[in-house]
Design an enzyme around this catalytic site. Structure first.
Site, PDB file in Angstrom:
ATOM      1  CB  THR A   5      -0.945   0.028   1.218  1.00  0.00           C
ATOM      2  OG1 THR A   5      -1.978   0.953   0.961  1.00  0.00           O
ATOM      3  CG2 THR A   5      -0.228   0.406   2.478  1.00  0.00           C
ATOM      4  CB  SER A 161       0.016   3.839  -8.949  1.00  0.00           C
ATOM      5  OG  SER A 161      -0.291   4.644 -10.070  1.00  0.00           O
ATOM      6  CB  CYS A 164       5.385   1.445  -5.772  1.00  0.00           C
ATOM      7  SG  CYS A 164       5.191   0.215  -4.474  1.00  0.00           S
TER       8      CYS A 164
END
Length: 176
Positions: A5, A161, A164
């Protein structure tokens, strides 16, 4: 480093936004969920938290923090410090692999599952596997654009995003 996350908090003027992606990763190579909600409002909507780390540990940390907020009348700093003190004394709780960003109208705090409470120097803080990427992007946007906190947080997560693999672009944003 906790995988799975990315959470970012951005403060500018009298506004603060917390954003998180929706991906839950199981192990090293399996995505279990794309649309998880890792951002919550607590204490009658006056506090926003975002959590990263082991899902069960993060939920435990969030629930304990919510109890402390209720106990201390919504005082963010007091609740965080009391939680940290309790955490350090408990041998089982000390092993939680989770981080929590908590914000209210005045303060931004990072609370760890190891019992640390940190108030960042900057108006931006990121946690999780893509936290550093999101934080770098948010700092650049915060100090070099006229975007509001919600747009900065969202764009920072979109950038993270793309870098990662444990972060997706299914973004939830909450603003005070």
């Amino acid at each position: 480093m906790f995988k799975g996350t990315t959470i970012i908090a951005v403060r500018k003027g009298d506004k603060v936004s917390v954003a998180g992606d929706g991906q839950i990763t199981f192990g090293e190579n399996t995505i279990l969920k794309h649309g998880a909600k890792k951002i919550r409002r607590l204490y009658n909507g006056e506090v926003i938290v975002g959590f990263a780390g082991s899902v069960a540990d993060a939920l435990t940390l969030s629930q304990k923090f919510e109890e402390k907020l209720e106990q201390y009348g919504g005082n963010l700093k007091r609740a965080a410090v009391e939680l940290a003190q309790e955490w350090r004394k408990d041998k089982i709780l000390r092993k939680l692999e989770a981080l929590l960003i908590a914000v209210d109208k005045k303060d931004t705090l990072l609370i760890s599952g190891t019992g640390e409470v940190i108030e960042p120097d900057e108006d931006v803080i990121g946690i999780g596997s893509g936290g550093n990427y999101a934080m770098a992007a948010a700092l650049a946007l915060r100090y070099n654009t006229d975007l509001d906190t919600e747009d900065i947080a969202k764009k920072a997560l979109e950038i993270a995003s793309k870098i990662c693999v444990y972060t997706n672009n299914n973004i939830t944003v909450e603003t005070l």
